[in-house]
Enzyme design. Structure first.
Site, mmCIF file in Angstrom:
data_model
loop_
_atom_site.group_PDB
_atom_site.id
_atom_site.type_symbol
_atom_site.label_atom_id
_atom_site.label_comp_id
_atom_site.label_asym_id
_atom_site.label_seq_id
_atom_site.Cartn_x
_atom_site.Cartn_y
_atom_site.Cartn_z
ATOM 1 N N TYR A 54 0.833 -1.196 0.000
ATOM 2 C CA TYR A 54 0.000 0.000 0.000
ATOM 3 C C TYR A 54 0.871 1.251 0.000
ATOM 4 C CZ TYR A 54 -3.875 -3.097 1.408
ATOM 5 O OH TYR A 54 -4.825 -4.090 1.491
ATOM 6 N N SER A 151 -5.697 -14.149 2.090
ATOM 7 C CA SER A 151 -6.676 -13.254 1.482
ATOM 8 C C SER A 151 -7.040 -13.765 0.096
ATOM 9 C CB SER A 151 -6.111 -11.827 1.372
ATOM 10 O OG SER A 151 -7.029 -10.959 0.734
ATOM 11 N N TRP A 204 -12.925 -7.330 3.408
ATOM 12 C CA TRP A 204 -12.631 -6.001 2.858
ATOM 13 C C TRP A 204 -13.765 -5.551 1.945
ATOM 14 C CZ3 TRP A 204 -11.678 -5.157 -2.450
ATOM 15 C CH2 TRP A 204 -11.380 -6.274 -3.238
ATOM 16 N N ARG A 227 -14.229 8.437 -4.639
ATOM 17 C CA ARG A 227 -13.404 7.497 -5.380
ATOM 18 C C ARG A 227 -13.858 7.353 -6.822
ATOM 19 N NH1 ARG A 227 -12.907 2.678 -0.836
ATOM 20 N NH2 ARG A 227 -11.786 3.907 0.717
ATOM 21 N N GLY A 284 -12.181 1.763 5.417
ATOM 22 C CA GLY A 284 -11.281 2.856 5.104
ATOM 23 C C GLY A 284 -11.966 4.172 5.438
ATOM 24 N N GLN A 290 -16.084 9.920 9.124
ATOM 25 C CA GLN A 290 -16.592 8.704 8.497
ATOM 26 C C GLN A 290 -16.461 7.511 9.446
ATOM 27 O OE1 GLN A 290 -14.085 8.802 4.996
ATOM 28 N NE2 GLN A 290 -15.793 9.438 3.701
ATOM 29 N N ASN A 294 -19.625 5.425 11.070
ATOM 30 C CA ASN A 294 -19.764 4.019 10.685
ATOM 31 C C ASN A 294 -19.530 3.066 11.847
ATOM 32 O OD1 ASN A 294 -20.434 4.585 8.033
ATOM 33 N ND2 ASN A 294 -18.330 4.499 7.315
#
Length: 338
Positions: A54, A151, A204, A227, A284, A290, A294
């Site tokens: 990342y 994953s 995810w 995004r 994220g 946010q 959430n």
């Protein structure tokens, strides 16, 4: 914040984890990133998910800086290995060499002596699974990772990996698939196998890259700074949901959420968390508020009638095909990371 064991292990994680796949890039200031980590901590989130790839390692560095001074024993830190981290032929994949060298790099960037779960970011078809699991055993026995995770592995890959982990006496406890009310691919094969083997899901994209927040309305332009309006690592993942039919159906969730005193995003997160095999959902954030909003989803309880209502709205446009679980390696040009 509520907490749950990861699979059948003794490790407890917060139901919501903070992830920095797309939220710690050059477009996000260090101050904003640190504020998001602080908001996560204030909301009771103790689980943080990242990866060596990342932002070319910068994500791990910024997460380490933001958590500096926190009691390490009170945190659960997850990172991943697989993707290219350099130009060399051995700078990717799940070879013994890359697994061990990549973890050393991750620990250096995080400023930590160990991670709680070290995850294979994808399955590597170019390396013998025995070699990979032996490398994971090395890092566990060296005290650099407490547990192992994977994953986007298929049900068959999970069975093989779990059997080798048992032989090597190391704890393979987690799988990290994409999972949301729009992406239900793991339900048919992966989740039943994981329940059988005692492996928990740390999922995810529980909000389908923001589509399940309801902020994208059909027939309107994308919100500024979203995004959908940016070119980034998530654009390919997001593009499939930006259709008139999908966005219109998401808007039909608003009255269902309102009747429960929830936002659309909180409803979507609660839908994911209600699954007994889901240990945590990775969130994220580009703004601290946010996370604050959430995080309330961890306390929401959905009854069967509400779940059926959500499924009735989104089921016709959701993905279910178990074949969509990724099988990839560094040689596969089509792989993507999350």
């Amino acid at each position: 914040m509520k907490f749950r064991h990861v699979g059948n292990s003794g490790l407890v994680v917060s139901r919501l984890a903070y992830g920095n796949w797309l939220t710690r890039t050059d477009t996000n200031s260090a101050d904003t990133g640190a504020a998001c980590v602080r908001a996560a901590l204030d909301a009771g989130i103790t689980t943080f998910d990242t990866a060596d790839v990342y932002a070319d390692g910068a994500a791990e560095e910024s997460l380490g800086r933001a958590l500096k001074g926190e009691r390490r024993e009170g945190l659960e830190i997850l990172t991943k290995v697989f993707a290219p981290t350099g130009p060399g032929r051995n700078d990717s994949g799940l070879s013994r060499k890359h697994v061990r060298e990549s973890l050393d790099g991750s620990l250096r960037r995080l400023g930590m002596e160990y991670v709680d779960i070290y995850q294979a970011h994808r399955f590597d078809v170019s390396t013998p699974l025995e070699e990979t699991m032996e490398a994971f055993a090395d890092v566990v026995h060296a005290g650099k990772a407490h547990y192992i995770g994977v994953s986007e592995w298929t049900a068959g890959q999970l069975r093989r990996g779990h059997a080798l982990a048992r032989e090597l006496r190391i704890p393979l406890i987690s799988n990290q698939p994409q999972y949301s009310a729009l992406w239900r691919v793991p339900e048919a094969e992966v989740m039943p196998v994981c329940e059988e083997l005692g492996i928990g899901q740390i999922v995810w994209s529980p909000l389908a890259q923001g589509v399940l927040t309801g902020k994208y309305a059909p027939g309107r332009g994308w919100p500024e700074g979203s995004r959908a309006g940016a070119v980034n690592d998530g654009s390919e993942v997001l593009a499939g949901w930006l259709t008139e039919e999908v966005l219109g159906r998401v808007q039909r969730l608003r009255p269902i959420a309102a009747d429960l005193g929830l936002t659309v995003a909180q409803l979507a997160l609660a839908w994911v968390l209600r699954h007994p095999n889901v240990s945590a959902a990775v969130l994220g954030a580009s703004r601290p508020e946010q996370l604050t909003g959430n995080a309330k989803a961890a306390d929401a309880e959905l009854d069967d009638e509400v779940v059926a209502a959500v499924d009735g709205v989104l089921g016709p446009v959701a993905a279910f095909d178990p074949a969509a679980t990724e099988e990839s390696s560094p040689a596969d040009p089509g792989w993507r990371l999350a």
